[in-house]
Design an enzyme around this catalytic site. Structure first.
Site, PDB file in Angstrom:
ATOM      1  N   SER A  63       8.370  -4.235   1.666  1.00 14.82           N
ATOM      2  CA  SER A  63       9.546  -3.850   0.891  1.00 14.82           C
ATOM      3  C   SER A  63      10.801  -4.511   1.450  1.00 14.82           C
ATOM      4  O   SER A  63      10.905  -4.815   2.641  1.00 14.82           O
ATOM      5  CB  SER A  63       9.731  -2.338   0.917  1.00 14.82           C
ATOM      6  OG  SER A  63       8.567  -1.694   0.453  1.00 14.82           O
TER       7      SER A  63
HETATM    8  N1  SAH Z   1       6.553   0.005   2.004  1.00 16.33           N
HETATM    9  C1  SAH Z   1       5.516  -0.962   2.253  1.00 16.33           C
HETATM   10  C2  SAH Z   1       5.231  -1.853   1.071  1.00 16.33           C
HETATM   11  C3  SAH Z   1       4.476  -1.188   0.076  1.00 16.33           C
HETATM   12  S1  SAH Z   1       3.922  -2.237  -1.219  1.00 16.33           S
HETATM   13  C4  SAH Z   1       5.920  -1.863   3.372  1.00 16.33           C
HETATM   14  O1  SAH Z   1       6.994  -1.680   3.929  1.00 16.33           O
HETATM   15  O2  SAH Z   1       5.142  -2.768   3.673  1.00 16.33           O
HETATM   16  C5  SAH Z   1       3.082  -0.972  -2.080  1.00 16.33           C
HETATM   17  C6  SAH Z   1       1.750  -0.593  -1.508  1.00 16.33           C
HETATM   18  O3  SAH Z   1       1.254   0.475  -2.309  1.00 16.33           O
HETATM   19  C7  SAH Z   1       0.710  -1.691  -1.574  1.00 16.33           C
HETATM   20  O4  SAH Z   1       0.200  -1.936  -0.305  1.00 16.33           O
HETATM   21  C8  SAH Z   1      -0.362  -1.132  -2.509  1.00 16.33           C
HETATM   22  O5  SAH Z   1      -1.682  -1.481  -2.149  1.00 16.33           O
HETATM   23  C9  SAH Z   1      -0.154   0.372  -2.363  1.00 16.33           C
HETATM   24  N2  SAH Z   1      -0.644   1.197  -3.455  1.00 16.33           N
HETATM   25  C10 SAH Z   1      -0.602   0.966  -4.794  1.00 16.33           C
HETATM   26  N3  SAH Z   1      -1.150   1.981  -5.466  1.00 16.33           N
HETATM   27  C11 SAH Z   1      -1.562   2.909  -4.534  1.00 16.33           C
HETATM   28  C12 SAH Z   1      -2.214   4.185  -4.599  1.00 16.33           C
HETATM   29  N4  SAH Z   1      -2.548   4.751  -5.746  1.00 16.33           N
HETATM   30  N5  SAH Z   1      -2.449   4.821  -3.443  1.00 16.33           N
HETATM   31  C13 SAH Z   1      -2.119   4.278  -2.240  1.00 16.33           C
HETATM   32  N6  SAH Z   1      -1.515   3.072  -2.119  1.00 16.33           N
HETATM   33  C14 SAH Z   1      -1.232   2.401  -3.243  1.00 16.33           C
END
Ligand code: SAH
Length: 220
Positions: A70
């Site tokens: 993010s």
């Molecule tokens: N905040 C994180 C970035 C997140 S990107 C950081 O700082 O790196 C969003 C993440 O949500 C991705 O890794 C994706 O695989 C995950 N994601 C998407 N749908 C999801 C779900 N239903 N349950 C858990 N994780 C999920």
């Protein structure tokens, strides 16, 4: 991990981080503890070494598996919005990704429970927490839209991927007085929304447009 790698050199140095913090302040981030975390968490260790020199730009970067780390402004904004209204004991994070948001948040609350649907990302995030000496995080491989029943209720829930509508299970697992931060909407038309649970109702505030990857059901 060596001290040099954690501290960073050149483009990942303290001066570069100071510039990022200054920029976030100018964009309206006011919580000093949050800004201090942004300064202190070595974002460069969460991205591929080849991207290290861009780690303190205020931008999302690829972390593999079609996912991104993010943007620092968004991490700061969500963390600040989650903390407004008092100290948090038990927080659920959905979408661990590389664990950067987790590392910013964890020392500011008592416990973090974090769920990610892509298993290798969990393995990596767990390793990063160890390197940073962060010990109040519990990881789970699973579908975060269902929450984490055995550790509920939560006084804060932070979702880092966007559903089309708010997952009911997450509202259900929120304590009275608790806050849920979640980007809602289709790609290109998402809003960051803060839900606050009251005795008889749920308050909803829009905190402005954002761009997240979609929340996907099931695991991978
Ligand atoms: N905040 C994180 C970035 C997140 S990107 C950081 O700082 O790196 C969003 C993440 O949500 C991705 O890794 C994706 O695989 C995950 N994601 C998407 N749908 C999801 C779900 N239903 N349950 C858990 N994780 C999920």
């Amino acid at each position: 991990m060596s001290d040099t790698r954690l501290a960073g050199i050149g483009m990942t140095s303290a001066r570069t981080r100071d510039r990022l913090v200054q920029r976030l302040r100018e964009q309206g981030i006011a919580n000093a503890a949050v800004l201090e975390r942004i300064r202190n968490v070595p974002r460069h260790i969460f991205v591929d070494e080849a991207l290290g020199s861009r780690a303190y730009e205020d931008t999302a970067l690829p972390i593999g598996f079609g996912q991104t780390i993010s943007q620092p402004f968004i991490v700061a904004r969500m963390t600040e919005a989650l903390l407004e209204g008092g100290a948090l004991e038990n927080v659920l994070e959905v979408g661990t990704g590389c664990g950067y948001q987790t590392a910013v948040l964890a020392p500011l609350v008592q416990h973090v429970h974090t769920i990610e649907r892509i298993e290798p990302l969990i393995t990596r995030a767990r390793q990063r927490m160890k390197e940073l000496g962060i010990r109040n995080v519990r990881f789970r491989h699973g579908d975060g839209s269902l929450g984490w029943k055995t550790h509920a209720p939560f006084d804060g829930i932070l979702v880092a991927a966007a559903p089309l509508t708010v997952p009911e299970a997450l509202l259900k697992q929120l304590k009275v007085g608790g806050r849920l931060l979640v980007p809602i909407g289709a790609e290109g038309a998402q809003h960051l929304v803060r839900f606050t649970k009251r005795e008889q109702r749920v308050e909803r505030e829009s905190l402005g447009p954002v761009a997240f990857v979609p929340l996907i059901g099931g695991v991978s």
